[in-house]
Design an enzyme around this catalytic site. Structure first.
Site, PDB file in Angstrom:
ATOM      1  N   LYS A 102       7.812   1.255  13.444  1.00 34.71           N
ATOM      2  CA  LYS A 102       7.985  -0.105  13.985  1.00 34.71           C
ATOM      3  C   LYS A 102       9.400  -0.579  13.661  1.00 34.71           C
ATOM      4  O   LYS A 102       9.691  -0.964  12.532  1.00 34.71           O
ATOM      5  CB  LYS A 102       6.982  -1.085  13.363  1.00 34.71           C
ATOM      6  CG  LYS A 102       7.043  -2.452  14.049  1.00 34.71           C
ATOM      7  CD  LYS A 102       6.539  -3.593  13.176  1.00 34.71           C
ATOM      8  CE  LYS A 102       7.622  -4.406  12.522  1.00 34.71           C
ATOM      9  NZ  LYS A 102       8.679  -4.974  13.360  1.00 34.71           N
ATOM     10  N   GLU A 159      12.068  -1.095  -0.322  1.00 33.66           N
ATOM     11  CA  GLU A 159      13.498  -1.266  -0.606  1.00 33.66           C
ATOM     12  C   GLU A 159      13.812  -2.702  -0.170  1.00 33.66           C
ATOM     13  O   GLU A 159      13.820  -3.023   1.011  1.00 33.66           O
ATOM     14  CB  GLU A 159      14.259  -0.165   0.146  1.00 33.66           C
ATOM     15  CG  GLU A 159      15.700  -0.430   0.509  1.00 33.66           C
ATOM     16  CD  GLU A 159      16.570  -0.851  -0.646  1.00 33.66           C
ATOM     17  OE1 GLU A 159      16.272  -0.514  -1.799  1.00 33.66           O
ATOM     18  OE2 GLU A 159      17.544  -1.557  -0.375  1.00 33.66           O
ATOM     19  N   CYS A 197      21.985  -4.985   2.080  1.00 34.23           N
ATOM     20  CA  CYS A 197      21.280  -5.183   0.798  1.00 34.23           C
ATOM     21  C   CYS A 197      22.244  -4.977  -0.351  1.00 34.23           C
ATOM     22  O   CYS A 197      22.034  -5.482  -1.438  1.00 34.23           O
ATOM     23  CB  CYS A 197      20.156  -4.178   0.632  1.00 34.23           C
ATOM     24  SG  CYS A 197      19.094  -4.078   2.026  1.00 34.23           S
ATOM     25  N   GLU A 222      19.375 -14.252  -2.610  1.00 34.52           N
ATOM     26  CA  GLU A 222      20.005 -13.406  -1.600  1.00 34.52           C
ATOM     27  C   GLU A 222      20.289 -14.243  -0.351  1.00 34.52           C
ATOM     28  O   GLU A 222      19.370 -14.815   0.236  1.00 34.52           O
ATOM     29  CB  GLU A 222      19.097 -12.224  -1.245  1.00 34.52           C
ATOM     30  CG  GLU A 222      19.786 -11.249  -0.316  1.00 34.52           C
ATOM     31  CD  GLU A 222      18.974  -9.984  -0.058  1.00 34.52           C
ATOM     32  OE1 GLU A 222      17.764 -10.094   0.175  1.00 34.52           O
ATOM     33  OE2 GLU A 222      19.576  -8.892  -0.067  1.00 34.52           O
TER      34      GLU A 222
HETATM   35  C1  UN1 Z   1      21.278  -1.562   3.260  1.00 29.70           C
HETATM   36  O1  UN1 Z   1      22.014  -2.536   3.329  1.00 29.70           O
HETATM   37  O2  UN1 Z   1      20.031  -1.700   3.263  1.00 29.70           O
HETATM   38  O3  UN1 Z   1      25.651   1.715   0.678  1.00 29.70           O
HETATM   39  C2  UN1 Z   1      21.750  -0.168   3.273  1.00 29.70           C
HETATM   40  C3  UN1 Z   1      25.622   1.062   1.707  1.00 29.70           C
HETATM   41  C4  UN1 Z   1      25.063   1.718   2.955  1.00 29.70           C
HETATM   42  C5  UN1 Z   1      23.607   1.438   3.115  1.00 29.70           C
HETATM   43  C6  UN1 Z   1      23.208  -0.004   2.994  1.00 29.70           C
HETATM   44  N1  UN1 Z   1      25.295   3.127   2.894  1.00 29.70           N
HETATM   45  O4  UN1 Z   1      26.014  -0.079   1.777  1.00 29.70           O
END
Ligand code: UN1
Length: 499
Positions: A178, A253, A287, A388
């Protein structure tokens, strides 16, 4: 590439392109100008059930395909992504908004992951160990689990599906995927290329639609033993609860509140580049984005001016224009959320150095553009330093020592990525040991993880699992321990002690 706009897309279930049972659709739009990308099936539980059934049936054959052959399909898939890299990056700049160079990086990450996991087809190592008894042989092997429910975000619309689907497939599982409702066209292309690479019908299925209708059914479905999700902390907690009754493997995650530490001995120009890249790359929608900068007071003023000068040079625009530095935010509600944090920061007494406004003029008003924003005089416990934001907003926090810097860096609920700029090897090793995050960078920003090392975080960033590298295989396999007794007689472990 042609951005069709009026095309209606379908779900891919059991090797066939099919409409949602409801016949309804939703639209994907371009965050830079509001144009329509296409219409996608607005699926519901019924569609999920069909996809799970197809994946369950396909599993009975797929798990017997030798792992090296499964790996070879991933190599072919990587090759196809490579051949389509420019088109995928272009589509990504239109559907998700990131700038072309970064969109190419997103696609490259998928190529790298598929090559890495394709190689796992010839490894998938287990262990052999001596037995405590004579004429007995012990080993452990990785077993596929079954149907994997894959729920992905919009911020890495090609890379993150590959982080989940490539290891799931090479290990012998089948998939119901999804993709995020903000990036369905990219999810669709991903699956189209997988099918072209020769992945058999039913092994990978895509069901478009929202978290409430599609995601929830996937997570609650008794025949989906594994769920992997990249998303917000709130969604992660809900998924964990919804999956509890079926005791599923749940890989999460989630968020980050990543900090760059800049010590008084740092190369300030290098630190500035690293911070700007980490805070404003992907418009702060990673993230791993650096939303906090923890700075030694002796270099605070100097770093602050360099950062402001660099941020103010950044050009906002559509991702597909070559000279754009910062693309739009994904949608209107993201824009509103990011802007609300500017108000929160001001109210908390932080000093707004630059940005802090929705961008308009030169056509920017048609999209979700926000100026790179830097706050100074931020206290570690302010909301802008704790929550965040997922946008181009960073908070400068002054400190007096390495101890204080590490304490402040660790003083948040998340633990994904961290970084320190220092030329002192002792401080660097202290940081490697004491920063409580899944990833630590020395003299680099907080973004840029490579595919062959574990990716994930401590504390509220997840639930202890990792993606990428060999660690990913732990999410998608069960260990089986096998004891082979070739003595021809009953030997009792722990009771018959061999001489
Ligand atoms: C994400 O933001 O979920 O290291 C992944 C990094 C990328 C992946 C980010 N290779 O910022």
């Amino acid at each position: 590439m042609a951005i069709l706009g009026t095309k209606t897309y379908k779900n891919f279930i059991g090797g066939e392109w099919v409409e949602a049972a409801s016949g309804e659709t939703f639209e994907s739009t371009n965050p830079a100008n509001g144009d329509t990308i296409g219409a996608f099936p607005k699926s519901g539980p019924e569609d999920v059930d069909r996809a799970v059934e197809a994946a369950k049936t396909a599993f009975e054959e797929w798990r017997f395909v030798p792992a090296p052959k499964r790996g070879e399909m991933l190599f072919r898939f990587a090759q196809l992504i490579q051949e389509n890299k420019a088109d995928l990056a272009d589509l990504m700049s239109h559907e998700m908004g990131k700038v072309l160079a970064e969109a190419g990086g997103d696609v490259q990450e998928a190529i790298d992951m598929c090559l890495y996991m394709g190689g796992e087809g010839r490894r998938l190592f287990g262990q052999t160990t001596p037995s405590e008894l004579r004429e007995k042989f012990n080993m452990s092997v990785r077993m596929p689990i079954g149907v994997v429910g894959v729920i992905t975000p919009w911020n890495f619309p090609i890379a993150i599906p590959s982080w989940k689907i490539a290891p799931a497939l090479v290990a012998g599982n089948t998939v119901v995927f999804k993709p995020a409702t903000d990036t369905p066209a990219l999810g669709e292309r991903f699956v189209e290329l997988l099918a072209e690479a020769g992945v058999p019908a039913g092994v990978v299925n895509i069901v478009h639609g929202g978290g409430g209708a599609v995601g929830k059914r996937l997570v609650g479905h008794p025949d989906v033993p594994v769920i992997t999700l990249t998303g917000s902390r709130e969604t992660g907690v809900q998924v964990l609860k919804d999956a509890a009754d079926n005791l599923k493997h749940v890989h999460l995650e989630l968020g980050g509140k990543n900090a760059v530490i800049v010590m008084d001995d740092a190369d300030l120009s290098l630190a500035t580049e690293g911070i700007i890249w980490s805070a404003f790359g992907t418009t702060g929608q990673r993230c791993t984005a650096a939303s906090r900068v923890i700075v030694h007071r002796d270099v605070y003023g100097a770093l602050q001016s360099k950062l402001v000068a660099a941020a103010e040079k950044m050009r906002l625009g559509p991702g597909w224009e070559e000279d754009t530095d910062v693309g739009p935010l994904i949608n209107r509600s993201a824009l509103d959320k990011v802007h609300s944090y500017t108000g929160i920061g001001r109210d908390e007494g932080a000093t707004l150095l630059t940005g802090g406004e929705i961008a308009s003029g030169n056509g920017l008003g048609d999209g979700n553009f926000y100026r790179p924003t830097i706050f100074a005089d931020v206290e570690p416990d302010m909301r802008i330093a704790q929550e965040e934001i997922f946008g181009p907003t960073s908070a400068l926090i002054p400190v007096d020592s390495i101890d204080e810097a590490i304490r402040v860096a660790n003083g948040v609920k998340y633990g994904l990525s961290s970084s320190i700029f220092t030329r002192d090897v002792n401080r660097a090793f202290r940081a490697m040991r004491d920063l409580d995050t899944g990833i630590t960078y020395i003299n680099a920003g907080t973004i840029g993880a490579e595919v062959h090392l574990p990716f994930g975080g401590t504390k509220d960033t997840g639930n202890g699992h990792r993606e990428a590298g060999q660690a990913a295989l732990d999410v998608f396999t069960e260990w089986k321990s096998i004891y082979v007794d070739y003595s021809g007689k009953l030997q009792k472990a722990q009771i018959d002690v061999a001489e």
